[in-house]
Design a protein around this motif. Sequence first.
Motif, PDB file in Angstrom:
ATOM      1  N   TYR A   1      58.605  38.686 -61.196  1.00  0.00           N
ATOM      2  CA  TYR A   1      57.963  39.257 -62.381  1.00  0.00           C
ATOM      3  C   TYR A   1      58.971  40.007 -63.256  1.00  0.00           C
ATOM      4  O   TYR A   1      58.888  39.960 -64.488  1.00  0.00           O
ATOM      5  N   GLN A   2      59.912  40.686 -62.634  1.00  0.00           N
ATOM      6  CA  GLN A   2      60.948  41.354 -63.422  1.00  0.00           C
ATOM      7  C   GLN A   2      61.762  40.332 -64.200  1.00  0.00           C
ATOM      8  O   GLN A   2      62.069  40.534 -65.380  1.00  0.00           O
ATOM      9  N   ALA A   3      62.106  39.213 -63.546  1.00  0.00           N
ATOM     10  CA  ALA A   3      62.854  38.152 -64.220  1.00  0.00           C
ATOM     11  C   ALA A   3      62.038  37.562 -65.357  1.00  0.00           C
ATOM     12  O   ALA A   3      62.579  37.198 -66.412  1.00  0.00           O
ATOM     13  N   ALA A   4      60.720  37.454 -65.160  1.00  0.00           N
ATOM     14  CA  ALA A   4      59.849  36.888 -66.189  1.00  0.00           C
ATOM     15  C   ALA A   4      59.833  37.773 -67.432  1.00  0.00           C
ATOM     16  O   ALA A   4      59.886  37.287 -68.569  1.00  0.00           O
ATOM     17  N   VAL A   5      59.755  39.083 -67.217  1.00  0.00           N
ATOM     18  CA  VAL A   5      59.752  40.020 -68.351  1.00  0.00           C
ATOM     19  C   VAL A   5      61.105  39.999 -69.054  1.00  0.00           C
ATOM     20  O   VAL A   5      61.185  39.965 -70.296  1.00  0.00           O
ATOM     21  N   GLU A   6      62.197  39.992 -68.283  1.00  0.00           N
ATOM     22  CA  GLU A   6      63.532  39.970 -68.881  1.00  0.00           C
ATOM     23  C   GLU A   6      63.756  38.690 -69.669  1.00  0.00           C
ATOM     24  O   GLU A   6      64.381  38.703 -70.736  1.00  0.00           O
ATOM     25  N   ASP A   7      63.246  37.575 -69.161  1.00  0.00           N
ATOM     26  CA  ASP A   7      63.365  36.308 -69.886  1.00  0.00           C
ATOM     27  C   ASP A   7      62.616  36.379 -71.217  1.00  0.00           C
ATOM     28  O   ASP A   7      63.112  35.925 -72.253  1.00  0.00           O
ATOM     29  N   ALA A   8      61.411  36.951 -71.193  1.00  0.00           N
ATOM     30  CA  ALA A   8      60.640  37.089 -72.427  1.00  0.00           C
ATOM     31  C   ALA A   8      61.376  37.962 -73.439  1.00  0.00           C
ATOM     32  O   ALA A   8      61.427  37.641 -74.640  1.00  0.00           O
ATOM     33  N   LEU A   9      61.968  39.048 -72.968  1.00  0.00           N
ATOM     34  CA  LEU A   9      62.719  39.933 -73.851  1.00  0.00           C
ATOM     35  C   LEU A   9      63.932  39.232 -74.452  1.00  0.00           C
ATOM     36  O   LEU A   9      64.229  39.381 -75.645  1.00  0.00           O
ATOM     37  N   GLU A  10      64.645  38.471 -73.621  1.00  0.00           N
ATOM     38  CA  GLU A  10      65.833  37.770 -74.103  1.00  0.00           C
ATOM     39  C   GLU A  10      65.454  36.750 -75.168  1.00  0.00           C
ATOM     40  O   GLU A  10      66.114  36.628 -76.212  1.00  0.00           O
ATOM     41  N   ARG A  11      64.390  35.991 -74.909  1.00  0.00           N
ATOM     42  CA  ARG A  11      63.974  34.972 -75.879  1.00  0.00           C
ATOM     43  C   ARG A  11      63.505  35.621 -77.171  1.00  0.00           C
ATOM     44  O   ARG A  11      63.822  35.147 -78.269  1.00  0.00           O
ATOM     45  N   TYR A  12      62.774  36.712 -77.042  1.00  0.00           N
ATOM     46  CA  TYR A  12      62.279  37.384 -78.228  1.00  0.00           C
ATOM     47  C   TYR A  12      63.421  38.007 -79.030  1.00  0.00           C
ATOM     48  O   TYR A  12      63.466  37.908 -80.264  1.00  0.00           O
ATOM     49  N   GLY A  13      64.353  38.642 -78.325  1.00  0.00           N
ATOM     50  CA  GLY A  13      65.501  39.239 -79.013  1.00  0.00           C
ATOM     51  C   GLY A  13      66.344  38.204 -79.717  1.00  0.00           C
ATOM     52  O   GLY A  13      66.808  38.411 -80.847  1.00  0.00           O
ATOM     53  N   ALA A  14      66.551  37.056 -79.060  1.00  0.00           N
ATOM     54  CA  ALA A  14      67.335  35.984 -79.680  1.00  0.00           C
ATOM     55  C   ALA A  14      66.645  35.460 -80.927  1.00  0.00           C
ATOM     56  O   ALA A  14      67.298  35.139 -81.935  1.00  0.00           O
ATOM     57  N   LEU A  15      65.317  35.381 -80.877  1.00  0.00           N
ATOM     58  CA  LEU A  15      64.582  34.921 -82.054  1.00  0.00           C
ATOM     59  C   LEU A  15      64.730  35.901 -83.212  1.00  0.00           C
ATOM     60  O   LEU A  15      64.947  35.499 -84.365  1.00  0.00           O
ATOM     61  N   LEU A  16      64.632  37.197 -82.925  1.00  0.00           N
ATOM     62  CA  LEU A  16      64.813  38.196 -83.985  1.00  0.00           C
ATOM     63  C   LEU A  16      66.199  38.084 -84.612  1.00  0.00           C
ATOM     64  O   LEU A  16      66.357  38.174 -85.835  1.00  0.00           O
ATOM     65  N   ASP A  17      67.218  37.901 -83.770  1.00  0.00           N
ATOM     66  CA  ASP A  17      68.576  37.763 -84.294  1.00  0.00           C
ATOM     67  C   ASP A  17      68.672  36.551 -85.220  1.00  0.00           C
ATOM     68  O   ASP A  17      69.298  36.609 -86.285  1.00  0.00           O
ATOM     69  N   GLU A  18      68.044  35.466 -84.795  1.00  0.00           N
ATOM     70  CA  GLU A  18      68.091  34.233 -85.592  1.00  0.00           C
ATOM     71  C   GLU A  18      67.390  34.409 -86.933  1.00  0.00           C
ATOM     72  O   GLU A  18      67.857  33.917 -87.963  1.00  0.00           O
ATOM     73  N   LEU A  19      66.282  35.141 -86.938  1.00  0.00           N
ATOM     74  CA  LEU A  19      65.468  35.273 -88.148  1.00  0.00           C
ATOM     75  C   LEU A  19      65.925  36.397 -89.070  1.00  0.00           C
ATOM     76  O   LEU A  19      65.331  36.597 -90.131  1.00  0.00           O
ATOM     77  N   THR A  20      66.947  37.141 -88.680  1.00  0.00           N
ATOM     78  CA  THR A  20      67.483  38.185 -89.565  1.00  0.00           C
ATOM     79  C   THR A  20      68.949  37.930 -89.922  1.00  0.00           C
ATOM     80  O   THR A  20      69.578  38.779 -90.543  1.00  0.00           O
ATOM     81  N   VAL A  21      69.458  36.779 -89.554  1.00  0.00           N
ATOM     82  CA  VAL A  21      70.864  36.481 -89.837  1.00  0.00           C
ATOM     83  C   VAL A  21      71.083  36.427 -91.344  1.00  0.00           C
ATOM     84  O   VAL A  21      70.230  35.973 -92.112  1.00  0.00           O
ATOM     85  N   GLY A  22      72.218  36.951 -91.781  1.00  0.00           N
ATOM     86  CA  GLY A  22      72.578  36.892 -93.198  1.00  0.00           C
ATOM     87  C   GLY A  22      72.094  38.069 -94.028  1.00  0.00           C
ATOM     88  O   GLY A  22      72.420  38.151 -95.219  1.00  0.00           O
ATOM     89  N   LEU A  23      71.325  38.989 -93.444  1.00  0.00           N
ATOM     90  CA  LEU A  23      70.850  40.155 -94.186  1.00  0.00           C
ATOM     91  C   LEU A  23      71.871  41.274 -94.080  1.00  0.00           C
ATOM     92  O   LEU A  23      72.321  41.604 -92.981  1.00  0.00           O
ATOM     93  N   ASP A  24      72.227  41.866 -95.212  1.00  0.00           N
ATOM     94  CA  ASP A  24      73.265  42.896 -95.231  1.00  0.00           C
ATOM     95  C   ASP A  24      72.717  44.318 -95.177  1.00  0.00           C
ATOM     96  O   ASP A  24      73.375  45.224 -94.666  1.00  0.00           O
TER      97      ASP A  24
END
Length: 215
Positions: free
Chosen positions: A65-88
């Motif tokens: 379950y800890q791995a499941a939560v960490e995986d969700a956080l990693e995927r969500y964080g990566a998505l945020l990074d992708e969707l805010t790229v290029g903003l100054d």
Amino acid sequence: MAQQTRHAPNRLERRKAHTRSALVRAAQTFIAAGKQNVPILELTQAADVGMGSFYNHFDSREQLYQAAVEDALERYGALLDELTVGLDDPAHVFAQSFRLTGRLHRRSPELSKVLLSNGLALAGSDKGLAPRARRDIEDGVRAGRFDVRDPELATVIIAGAALVLGQLLHDHPERDDAAATDQVTEDVLRMLGLPPDDAHEICLRPLPALDGVRP
């Protein structure tokens, strides 16, 4: 010096990775459904893997379950990074991340419920929304966009607002998620010291399309 070539995973490694991923996804489904005490046998059946395979990857259900939560956080964080790229502008980066977070509660309900089920722990996590929010706050302070005495305390407040907003959107499906999220984002920006007109204008800016986006 000769460059080292990256080792390509062989068939066994790919199969092990697939098994672990299946277990993690099964755990996320149970967490999202509020079923955190299911037997390991039920988890392995949901993942369509053998009981012995479970112990090749995890020592206990709690570790999975800890791995499941960490995986969700990693995927969500990566998505945020992708969707805010290029903003100054760090204020824009922060606002866009928060606005997208509110919308993703409805668009990715299972991931949202995994995160909400571990809300208190996530406020201090080094993955997902919290560390990115703190980074953007600190960048905003350095750029003169935010006026914050204690970025850590501000991050705690923001994480709480994001989590409670997500629960509200699940509890009240009749609410417009975009309008509610943008209103909360505007209030949070003002709390961080952004002038009201700036906060309002930033929350009117178009967002990246979320159609087909899955964290």
